[in-house]
Design a protein around this motif. Structure first.
Motif, short mmCIF file in Angstrom:
data_model
loop_
_atom_site.label_atom_id
_atom_site.label_comp_id
_atom_site.label_asym_id
_atom_site.label_seq_id
_atom_site.Cartn_x
_atom_site.Cartn_y
_atom_site.Cartn_z
N LYS A 333 -10.93 56.47 -3.27
CA LYS A 333 -11.69 55.41 -2.94
C LYS A 333 -10.87 54.56 -2.00
CE LYS A 333 -13.90 51.20 -4.46
NZ LYS A 333 -14.31 50.38 -5.74
N ILE A 334 -11.40 53.91 -0.88
CA ILE A 334 -10.69 53.21 -0.08
C ILE A 334 -10.15 51.86 -0.57
CG2 ILE A 334 -10.83 52.34 2.39
CD1 ILE A 334 -10.60 55.35 2.15
N PRO A 335 -9.13 51.40 -0.50
CA PRO A 335 -8.69 50.17 -1.26
C PRO A 335 -9.31 49.16 -0.36
CG PRO A 335 -6.62 51.30 -0.96
CD PRO A 335 -7.87 52.26 -0.21
N GLN A 336 -9.73 47.85 -0.75
CA GLN A 336 -10.14 46.79 -0.01
C GLN A 336 -9.17 46.55 0.80
OE1 GLN A 336 -10.76 44.29 -3.56
NE2 GLN A 336 -12.89 44.15 -3.28
N ILE A 337 -9.52 45.74 2.02
CA ILE A 337 -8.58 45.39 2.95
C ILE A 337 -8.61 43.77 2.79
CG2 ILE A 337 -7.83 45.17 5.32
CD1 ILE A 337 -9.49 47.63 6.01
N ALA A 338 -7.30 43.12 2.42
CA ALA A 338 -7.26 41.85 1.90
C ALA A 338 -6.73 41.18 3.16
CB ALA A 338 -6.41 41.51 0.69
N GLU A 421 -7.85 42.60 -7.39
CA GLU A 421 -6.40 42.31 -8.37
C GLU A 421 -5.95 40.93 -8.20
OE1 GLU A 421 -1.82 43.91 -8.84
OE2 GLU A 421 -3.38 44.94 -7.52
N THR A 422 -6.03 40.48 -7.03
CA THR A 422 -5.61 39.19 -6.55
C THR A 422 -6.61 38.11 -7.20
OG1 THR A 422 -4.59 39.56 -4.51
CG2 THR A 422 -5.25 37.53 -4.61
N ILE A 423 -7.96 38.48 -7.20
CA ILE A 423 -8.85 37.52 -7.73
C ILE A 423 -8.73 37.30 -9.15
CG2 ILE A 423 -11.32 37.27 -8.25
CD1 ILE A 423 -11.94 38.26 -5.42
#
Length: 805
Positions: A333-338, A421-423
């Motif tokens: 899965k492509i990680p989210q771009i934060a 993860e940050t949320i």
């Protein structure tokens, strides 16, 4: 080092031609003959440059084919070289000053350099070229794009060489040495980018098709360092009328289709198309066109063979490829771009995703196109695509060939303010911050609600009122009538002054006269017997009465001081608790704000595939037909939409900080002595439920306590002592008066200075006491308001905090 690009880019439209004589002013409307063959220049060259001190060098060679320009490259109104040559019939037939313009129609060049760099340029169409640059660190391919509309000028409109007729023959000027179209400095270092000038005689013009001229030169490089040399040979031939070329794009994805067309210099023959390797495409021919369908990933060559009506054959070829993206990120899965980290700091928003491409050497043929370029951009290099997030949203990324055809599945990419993860971490931090805030609130309320503090808070107000009320009684008392106000201290002073005057009499007659001032009509004997006793007794009684009142004031002052001390002790504790509360509030509010920003734009609309083209190929349609590429994810029929953030995003450079916002407590005006030199409650400040205001309130209360203590320890105590001395003096005089009048008069006269001093001290208290009461007039109200601010702590409730956030 200055870059000289003329050598490597002289086929671009950077040319200037001045026609000494405009042929359009005298040319007939129709050419003299229709069988004239256009002249062709074949220019073969080589060059090299060296900079020894840098250990850099390059060597290049190549051949360019120049043909007559089909459009005049110069001021408006000029006649094209093809029309001029058709009119004159030969190069020798040109009039003096007339000029033929040539453009680079085809060619093949290569160059190598130090550090294992190299480049190769070859024809892909009339006046169109492709350059492949290679280096140990990577490479790229650049390809000229053909004109796409009638307003775009063809390559034949831009002159790269000119031949100008002179009286002795002609002058041929060529822009530079044939070379690869590469802008890499290492592959043209030290080049002087010469303009090749060749003089041709009339005799050589007469045998144009046998022309062969060579020019060479060698010397310092462009900056005077190292050397640069070149050699150019020009030959002139007649055109080959049996040629054929392939027009169209030949880079496809698996399952995609495109139409290419072959064009022969003479029509009327037949065409045959094929590819190597054969499994790369399935090909359906239709006359001079062919529909290519990508079958198996490979990089190879597309061929066409043309057989003319006379049986002669001509062949053309061009690079071709069938490309497919097998997977992204190894199938994970492509990680989210934060865009922001947990501290609210701006991130670069870059994600590098590995890409598996078939064939392995086809990465340079792909571009990565986002469905919504407002969300992200993407650039591919080798087998990695670098994605740059711009705004929160979900979109798809599609790999395409240079032909604009899909090469593999679309990739769904999500750009977010903060990743999941940050949320989740911020959620945990918010919960912990709320717990700290609740604990700080409870601790603050524990101190504010302690029995000792509540008792001191309530009694301070009453003790302030009691102190001032009792102090006033020592100065002002009600007389016989409601309107008569007698100053007690002043009355004592008057009684004392009267007694002093009586004592000051030097003989009985004078004494009688003096006493008569205060008791007219009384006989001297009566004065001696009764007036002294009455005067002394009255003064003694007044002083004793005042002493009792002053004692009450002293007690009230002590009670006020005790309560103030308790208040100040709790004020320090409250200030510390309030600072803890405010810090907890700031932490909680900051984390809540970050969390809100992080969650903005996290709605997840369904990704949509790009618009589908007509699935039925139409060879006559200039647009490239294609079938839809199968997608790896189910999609909808609409374009992806960027999720709009509901709140303003943070600035590029900072974390989000907000001021603490305790429950709203309107400020109140509190008058206290905020400066050490102040005494009283005239100066006011707006105070509310903040640690800084608690500090101000504490300073004011402390100064108020000092003000009261200063009055008590000086004026009040001195007045009390003066009253005690008056009482002692009058008591002594009274006892002597009863026993011996003669001795009394002597003793009274001796006591006069002391009595006068005591009278002055009483009068001083009268003045200072009055001033004290005036400055303290508003203090009961101010102390009450100040205690209400302490009490407002109880309005902060845990439930209100939970409801707010």
């Amino acid at each position: 080092m200055t870059k000289h690009l003329a050598l490597v880019t002289f086929v671009l439209p950077l040319y200037f031609i001045v026609n000494a004589q405009n042929p359009s002013t005298f040319l007939p409307k129709k050419p003299a003959t229709g069988n004239v063959k256009d002249p062709i220049l074949v220019v073969t060259g080589k060059d090299n440059g060296v900079v020894d001190e840098w250990s850099m060098w390059f060597k290049g060679n190549g051949t360019y084919i120049y043909q007559l320009c089909t459009i005049w490259d110069g001021p408006v109104g000029g006649t094209s070289s093809t029309e001029l040559f058709a009119l004159r019939g030969s190069v020798q037939g040109l009039k003096i000053g007339e000029q033929l313009q040539f453009y680079v129609a085809s060619g093949n060049c290569s160059v190598t350099g130090s550090d294992e760099n190299s480049a190769e340029t070859y024809s892909i169409g009339d006046g169109l070229f492709e350059t492949v640059y290679k280096s140990p660190g990577g490479g790229y391919t650049r390809r000229d794009k053909p004109p796409v509309s009638s307003s775009d000028l063809p390559p034949g409109a831009f002159a790269n060489a000119t031949l100008t007729r002179t009286t002795t023959g002609a002058v041929l000027k060529i822009d530079g040495v044939p070379g690869a179209h590469c802008g890499e400095e290492s592959l043209y270092i030290n080049s002087t980018s010469p303009t090749i000038r060749i003089t041709i005689s009339n005799a050589e013009l007469a045998t144009w098709d046998k022309l062969e001229k060579t020019v060479s030169n060698s010397g310092p490089g462009m900056d005077g360092n190292g050397t640069y040399s070149y050699s150019v040979t020009v030959t002139a031939t007649l055109p080959d009328r049996g040629g054929v070329e392939i027009i169209g794009c030949s880079e496809l994805g698996v399952g995609e289709e495109i139409v290419v067309t072959a064009k022969a210099s003479k029509e009327g023959g037949t065409y045959r198309f094929w590819a190597e390797p054969q499994e790369m495409f399935s090909i359906k021919s239709n006359g001079s066109s062919a529909t290519l369908r990508g079958s198996s990933p490979a990089r190879g060559t597309l061929y066409v063979e043309y057989t003319g009506a006379d049986g002669k054959r001509a062949e053309a070829k061009k690079e071709a490829a069938c490309v497919n993206v097998e997977s992204y990120n190894d199938g994970q899965k492509i990680p989210q771009i934060a865009l922001f980290d947990i501290d609210g700091k701006k991130l670069d928003g870059i994600l590098k995703v590995p890409v598996e491409i078939k064939p392995n050497n086809a990465a340079d043929l792909l571009s990565y196109i986002p469905a919504d370029p407002g969300v992200l951009t993407a650039v591919g290099l080798d087998n990695v695509v670098t994605i740059q997030g711009i705004l929160p949203g979900i979109t798809t990324l599609q790999a395409t060939t240079d032909c604009g055809l899909n090469a593999g599945p679309a990739l769904e990419v999500e750009v977010v303010n903060c990743d999941d993860e940050t949320i989740a971490s911020l959620e945990r931090m918010k919960k912990a911050a709320l717990e700290n805030l609740v604990e700080a609130t409870n601790e603050m309320q524990r101190v504010a609600g302690s029995p000792e503090f509540e008792k001191a808070r309530d009694e301070l107000v009453s003790s302030t009122q009691e102190l001032l009320a009792k102090a006033a009684l020592t100065i002002i008392a009600n007389g016989k009538s409601p309107t008569k106000v007698i100053d007690v201290a002043a009355e004592i002073a008057d009684k004392g002054a009267a007694l002093s005057e009586v004592i000051a009499s030097s003989n009985p007659e004078e004494m009688k006269d003096n006493i008569g001032k205060t008791a007219a009509g009384d006989s001297f004997e009566k004065i001696i017997e009764t007036q002294f006793d009455e005067a002394v007794g009255d003064l003694c009684g007044k002083s004793l009465s005042a002493i009792f009142a002053i004692d009450e004031v002293q007690k009230a002052a002590k009670k006020f001081a005790d309560n103030m001390g308790e208040i100040l002790k709790h004020d320090d504790a409250m200030e510390g608790r309030m600072e803890n509360y405010e810090q907890a509030m700031r932490n909680f509010d900051r984390i809540s704000k970050r969390l809100n920003v992080c969650k903005a734009g996290t709605e997840k609309p369904q990704a949509k595939e790009q618009p589908k083209s007509d699935p039925t190929p139409k060879p006559s349609d200039p647009k490239t037909p294609k079938e839809p590429t199968p997608k790896s994810e189910p999609t909808t029929d609409e374009q992806p939409k960027t999720s709009e953030p509901t709140q303003t995003e943070p600035t590029a450079d900072d974390e989000v900080l907000v001021d603490p916002e305790p429950p709203a407590i309107p400020p109140k005006q509190v008058g206290l002595p905020y400066e050490p030199t102040d005494c009283g409650c005239e100066k006011t400040k707006d105070l509310t439920l903040k640690s800084a205001d608690f500090s101000k309130l504490g300073v004011g209360m402390k100064n108020l306590g000092k003000c009261v203590e200063n009055f008590r320890s000086t004026s009040l105590t001195d007045y009390q002592l003066a009253l005690q001395e008056i009482s002692q003096l009058t008591d002594s005089l009274s006892s002597t008066l009863k026993s011996d009048a003669e001795t009394f008069l002597v003793k009274a006269k001796e006591s006069k200075p002391r009595l006068d001093g005591l009278v002055l001290r009483v009068k001083s208290y009268d003045k200072t006491g009055t001033e004290f009461l005036k400055t303290m007039e508003k203090c009961p109200e101010s102390v009450t308001t100040g205690m209400e601010i302490f009490q407002s702590v109880e309005k902060i409730t845990v439930e209100s905090l939970k409801l707010k956030y």
